[in-house]
Design a protein around this motif. Sequence first.
Motif: not given
Length: 161
Positions: A82-84, A127-128, A146-151, A153-159
């Motif tokens: 969760f980058p944020a 959402k992931d 899983i990297v979550m977006a800054d919100d 809530e949403h997924v920025a990337s899934a590896v």
Amino acid sequence: MEDVAYRRVVLCFLVRPGPGGHEVLLGLKRTGFGAGRLVALGGKIDGPESALDAAVREVEEESGIRLVPAAVREAGRISWSFPAHPAWNMAATLFTADDVGQPPAASDEIDPRWYAVDDLPWPDMWKDAPHWIPAVLAGRRVDAHIVMADDDEHVASAVHR
């Protein structure tokens, strides 16, 4: 770049045959992280506790269902960034187990209920979830990040590794 800690957690998916196909036990999270979302049973690993012991303990605490450790199967690992909010980062060991015939009971934290695997309520989940839960429920081992977006809530990337 500084090292970011990941909380060690477990998730356990109980499965059973249902009238229309397989079902999975999920719970509406009432308190804490993820409140209001439908989640797998699980939680933090306490101190020197093994991931397996934590899964068995968490399932019992959250649903009243007592699992036999030998009947619980490891299903892989997944981590979330969760980058944020780096304090939310988690690394989970995943488990599955067959239903033991005990009806689930609600706890202060979770209201557990059986859901058809082929008709999961994805909008009520993180959402992931669609990125990896279908593989676990199909019996495939998961190794994902899983990297979550800054919100958050949403997924920025899934590896998947």
